[in-house]
Scaffold this active site. Structure first.
Site: not given
Length: 354
Positions: A141, A285, A312
């Site tokens: 991320d 994801d 995710h």
């Protein structure tokens, strides 16, 4: 952006926080919010960088090879709790900082105080202050967006790179100049969304629009979509006593494509990378699906492993499996084409991180 100046170490602070606002416009989450967290027995460590106190986990032998783990949003170093024991048991040192605005690190109240290069600057300051070397970097991320820029700035400090469910959005020429403006228009077009509307169709622009417009980001509800226990949800809510602490969590998704030209320059480092580089994306994801293609096409030495049955937040769904894979990678063992998650994948409509 706040400039980063005058590095000084602050050892573990024994005295309790006396006030949430440590200076005008800067909040510090009270220590009591982090008491008795589920599966997170790690002592806090602090580094003062200019006017901000950064928190980081530092576990394992000091003479062991170092892993730098950088989280995304709206999480913090708690996200790595399943991975840290695997690494330390294998003899590695783990450094896992909290980004500014997250976890135990200080938090600006004003959303305008946050920027992509500001976060890079603080993480680079921490790496320099700790004088980390021969490092294996892992980012997921926003941890990837920020950490890859740190690696590109000082590649001599890093021995290996591992990325999962992240990216380094980049463009040159006209797209580099206009891309962020077009992205902001797309977010404007989406407008304000309810959480139910977001869940009905999760896309990155819709997640950005939701987080940007909502008055009080419901971090606990967002993290509970992964099927986490009540204790886990409480740990992700812990850094944020109220909405005034959430400026970073709300604005950071909006900033993802704000450094397209600068990131294109960083890609030049990775296109010439000759050290180990592992791409380990999950198969479930909705935010970063397909993002591994950029790494595999632009990093000639990149190895690819798919993590099946994970969403995710790979650290939640496959933390132990991923950590074991990384140990094999760091020790030069042959890697499989895919591995399985620790737990069943979350509902794809329920993992909207940015």
């Amino acid at each position: 952006m706040r400039s980063v100046v005058s590095l000084t170490f602050a050892a573990l602070l024994a005295c309790p926080v006396q006030a949430d606002e440590v200076r005008p416009g800067v909040l510090r989450t009270p220590d009591s919010r982090f008491a008795d967290l589920e599966d997170f027995p790690y002592a806090p460590n602090y580094l003062q960088v200019g006017d901000i106190r950064l928190h980081y986990v530092d576990e394992g032998p000091r003479d062991g090879q170092t892993l730098l783990l950088i989280h995304g949003e709206p999480t913090w170093s708690y996200l790595f709790r399943k991975m840290i024991p695997v690494f330390t048991d294998a003899g590695y040192r783990v450094v896992a900082p909290d980004l500014v605005g997250f976890g135990r690190s200080d938090k600006f109240v004003d959303e305008e105080a946050y920027s992509y290069p500001m976060q890079v600057e603080y993480m680079q300051a921490l790496v320099g202050a700790l004088d980390l070397s021969d490092v294996t970097f892992f980012g997921q991320d926003w941890g990837g967006l920020i950490g890859l820029r740190v690696v590109a700035a000082e590649p001599e400090r890093f021995a290996r790179v591992v990325v999962s469910n992240t990216g380094l959005p980049a463009a040159d020429g006209v797209r580099g100049w206009l891309g962020y403006t077009m992205f902001k228009l797309a977010v404007w077009w989406e407008g304000a969304l309810t959480l139910d509307e977001l869940q009905s169709e999760v896309t990155f622009p819709r997640w950005v629009a939701y987080s940007y417009h909502v008055d009080d980001l419901p971090i606990g509800r967002l993290m509970s979509f992964m099927g986490g226990s009540e204790g886990v949800v409480a740990a992700y809510e812990a850094p944020f006593p109220d909405a005034s602490y959430k400026a970073a969590a709300q604005i950071m998704p909006y900033l993802v494509p704000s450094q397209l030209r600068e990131n294109e320059a960083a890609w030049a480092v990775f296109e010439n990378w000759d050290k180990p580089f592992l791409v380990a994306f999950t198969d479930s994801d909705p935010i970063t699906r397909g993002g591994e293609a950029a790494f595999l096409s632009r990093v000639a030495v990149a190895q690819n492993v798919t993590i099946r049955g994970a969403g995710h937040f790979v650290q939640e769904d496959a933390g132990r499996a991923l950590a074991e894979l990384m140990v094999d990678f760091m020790e030069g063992r042959e890697l499989p084409a895919e591995i399985l998650s620790d737990s069943p994948a979350p509902d794809e409509a329920g993992s909207p991180d940015g």
